[in-house]
Enzyme design. Structure first.
Site, PDB file in Angstrom:
ATOM      1  N   SER A  19      -7.329  -2.046   6.560  1.00 25.49           N
ATOM      2  CA  SER A  19      -6.587  -1.610   7.746  1.00 25.49           C
ATOM      3  C   SER A  19      -5.942  -0.246   7.535  1.00 25.49           C
ATOM      4  O   SER A  19      -5.195   0.223   8.401  1.00 25.49           O
ATOM      5  CB  SER A  19      -5.476  -2.623   8.064  1.00 25.49           C
ATOM      6  OG  SER A  19      -6.029  -3.878   8.322  1.00 25.49           O
ATOM      7  N   ASP A  77      -9.167  -9.198   0.827  1.00 23.26           N
ATOM      8  CA  ASP A  77      -9.396  -8.605   2.151  1.00 23.26           C
ATOM      9  C   ASP A  77     -10.760  -8.967   2.738  1.00 23.26           C
ATOM     10  O   ASP A  77     -11.061  -8.602   3.881  1.00 23.26           O
ATOM     11  CB  ASP A  77      -9.249  -7.079   2.093  1.00 23.26           C
ATOM     12  CG  ASP A  77      -7.795  -6.637   2.264  1.00 23.26           C
ATOM     13  OD1 ASP A  77      -6.938  -7.496   2.560  1.00 23.26           O
ATOM     14  OD2 ASP A  77      -7.511  -5.444   2.107  1.00 23.26           O
ATOM     15  N   THR A  91      -4.054   1.713  -2.322  1.00 22.52           N
ATOM     16  CA  THR A  91      -3.411   0.407  -2.425  1.00 22.52           C
ATOM     17  C   THR A  91      -3.915  -0.407  -3.598  1.00 22.52           C
ATOM     18  O   THR A  91      -5.009  -0.160  -4.128  1.00 22.52           O
ATOM     19  CB  THR A  91      -3.690  -0.402  -1.123  1.00 22.52           C
ATOM     20  OG1 THR A  91      -2.946  -1.615  -1.140  1.00 22.52           O
ATOM     21  CG2 THR A  91      -5.167  -0.744  -0.961  1.00 22.52           C
ATOM     22  N   THR A 148       0.900  -1.132   0.000  1.00 25.24           N
ATOM     23  CA  THR A 148       0.000   0.000   0.000  1.00 25.24           C
ATOM     24  C   THR A 148       0.939   1.182   0.000  1.00 25.24           C
ATOM     25  O   THR A 148       2.140   1.004   0.172  1.00 25.24           O
ATOM     26  CB  THR A 148      -0.854  -0.114   1.281  1.00 25.24           C
ATOM     27  OG1 THR A 148      -1.588  -1.324   1.220  1.00 25.24           O
ATOM     28  CG2 THR A 148      -1.756   1.047   1.532  1.00 25.24           C
TER      29      THR A 148
END
Ligand code: GLY
Length: 560
Positions: free
Chosen positions: A441, A411, A387, A369
């Site tokens: 995240s 994810d 990202t 990312t």
């Protein structure tokens, strides 16, 4: 050695060439800190021409899509947090979405087992990209300079090329060795060989796609020829994304997650990123500690941090997902001071608690990312993380379009109901559904003091992002570290499950490691954690102080 052409190009374009990461850089009028010196300079040029922080962020993001293709992107997604000079804070969510044809069991075989790599490295791992929509929305609402002038520097970099650096050349070599169908050709020069360090690398196909975006804005990507080519690529390769998916994609403006730490206000990204909630949870817990009795990076300190992380990540796994599909998430409770008190009381300072593997688990998360931070001279600030998920995302793309597709579908929680101690999370909030955004995240953050930006910070690193941002914020707010030191000092990572502390190699003393083991922690080294890009405003002296993490070979704080 530089080629004559690269020197000429650099001079013509007015960009300083990338320099190795430096310690702190000071400036008064504006600053951009990113993992690519060229992209930071693009952003600063926009500020010099009267652009605000949002304009500079848009131009920097497009430039990174050219100069840092491992994570800079137009084929992925991300989040932007913006604080305006009047003190108002907002966020733009441009996270990728699951295509309409996605289903919750799409990565399982007939026995209900995960098909190896299907959710990470297959055409079906590609989510509907959000980056162009997000940058366009941010610009339409908060930018000032004409859109075309913000995309043009990236077009110039792709058309005229820029000097190949060692890091990209190493990646090019890797993909050739791997015989990666798309990526082995991605870095080819005019001679048909991978561009060598010091040679000029041009990306004409990417320049064409960026030109459509320059001329037609959001619709240049999501409707018309580019959209048709994306959908055509998907159809040819058994992917799921259609023109309808692209036409329906919209970036969302959302209120930030807000917390406080002593006299500071913390603003960060709400779901579908878990970053802001987890950061505020941990900072609330830190506020209850007596740091006079906790020596920085001592065994007791690392233990306390790890226990805070363990708890925040357990909450993350249990409760968080796309807010549009999870209207019942208990966000207010999770970020409350009362929740932190309860969690604090559970921590035994003499021994590690045990993560309950029958309930939650964690899986490897992509760590490629990229984050950049921007401040302008008018008091606006932008913190942007975006990202492709893995480095170079899915490693797939259309040669006609010249950009790389993300693999963000990885994810999502891939097996409903299955959570293991070393593998997977199967909780409901982050299961796959058509048009749902996968939990992230990413933690782009702005800390304010007396209503003005004080610290702009973020990092790549998958789930480690939350913890590296958390520790850097704590280092500045609690330990008064200057930004460069706060970024460089040893960081640790604990994510509930696997139940272990990761620390940066060579930076934890063996004695401290032994004490932590005797307390019941598994302690594991890794090369480095995070690649933080930050700016602190010293309001008293009217100076912006920026630093890029030394783990970024091309990173640069650029200011004027
Ligand atoms: N793909 C990494 C993240 O969104 O957290």
């Amino acid at each position: 050695m530089k080629t004559w052409l690269s020197i000429l190009l650099t001079a013509l374009m007015g960009f300083a060439s990338a320099v190795p990461s430096q310690a702190q850089v000071k400036a008064r009028n504006g600053m951009v800190v990113s993992t690519s010196g060229i992209a930071s300079d693009v952003g600063v040029e926009v500020l010099k021409k009267g652009g605000n922080a949002v304009d500079a962020a848009v131009a920097t993001a497009f430039a990174l899509a050219v100069t840092h293709p491992a994570a800079g992107n137009i084929g992925g997604g991300g989040f932007l947090v913006c604080m305006k000079s009047d003190g108002a804070v907002t966020t733009i969510d441009f996270r990728e979405k699951a295509p309409l044809k996605a289903t919750r069991d799409m990565y399982l075989d007939e026995k209900g087992e995960l098909i190896r790599n299907e959710n990470h490295l297959s055409v079906r791992a590609i989510g509907v990209p959000g980056t162009v929509a997000g940058l366009y929305k941010a610009h339409q609402k908060y930018g000032r300079r004409p859109w075309a002038t913000l995309v043009q520097p990236a077009i110039d970099l792709a058309t005229l090329g820029f000097e190949m650096n060692w890091s990209l050349a190493g990646d090019a070599q890797y993909f050739v060795e791997q015989k990666s169908p798309f990526m082995s050709r991605y870095f080819l020069g005019e001679t048909g060989k991978p561009t060598a360090p010091g040679e000029v690398w041009k990306q004409p196909a990417l320049a064409g796609t960026l030109t459509a975006i320059r001329d037609r804005g959001h619709d240049g990507f999501y409707r018309g020829e580019v959209a048709r080519k994306i959908a055509g690529f998907m159809q040819e390769n058994n992917g799921l994304i259609t023109e309808q998916d692209l036409a329906r994609y919209e970036a969302m403006e959302r209120p930030p997650v807000k917390g406080t730490y002593k006299d500071y206000e913390i603003y960060s990204m709400p779901p579908p990123s878990s970053g802001g909630v987890a950061l505020v949870e941990m900072m609330n817990l830190m506020e209850l500690a007596d740091f006079k009795k906790l020596e920085f990076n001592s065994a007791a300190y690392v233990h306390f941090l790890a226990e805070a992380m363990r708890r925040a990540f357990a909450d993350r796994a249990e409760f968080l997902g796309d807010p549009d599909f999870n209207p019942d998430m208990p966000l207010e409770r999770l970020i409350s001071k009362a929740h932190a008190k309860k969690r604090y009381a559970e921590i035994d300072m003499s021994k590690a608690s045990v993560s309950d593997s029958t309930r939650f688990g964690q899986l490897y998360d992509g760590d490629s990312t990229t984050h950049f931070s921007v401040m302008d001279g008018e008091g606006n600030a932008v913190s942007l993380t975006y990202t492709l998920e893995y480095g170079y995302g899915s490693r797939m793309g259309s040669t006609e379009l010249g950009f790389i597709f993300n693999n963000e579908m990885g994810d999502f929680n891939p097996i409903p109901g299955t959570t293991t101690s070393n593998g997977l999370i199967g909780t409901r909030p982050n299961l796959i559904e058509p048009e749902k955004r996968m939990l992230s995240s990413m933690t782009p953050t702005i800390v304010a003091k007396h209503g003005k930006p004080y610290l702009v910070i973020g990092s790549p690193g998958g789930r480690t992002i939350i913890n590296t941002v958390f520790q850097t914020v704590l280092n500045v707010l609690e330990f008064d570290m200057e930004i460069d030191k706060a970024i460089e000092v040893m960081k640790i990572h604990h994510q509930w499950l696997p139940d272990r502390i990761n620390y940066e190699k060579d930076l934890l003393s063996p004695d401290t490691g032994e004490i932590l083991r005797s307390m019941g922690h598994a302690v594991v080294e890794q090369n480095s954690l995070g690649e933080l890009m930050g700016i602190r405003l010293d309001a008293e002296n009217d100076v912006m102080i920026g630093a890029s993490d030394s783990s970024s070979s091309e990173g640069k704080a650029s200011g004027y």
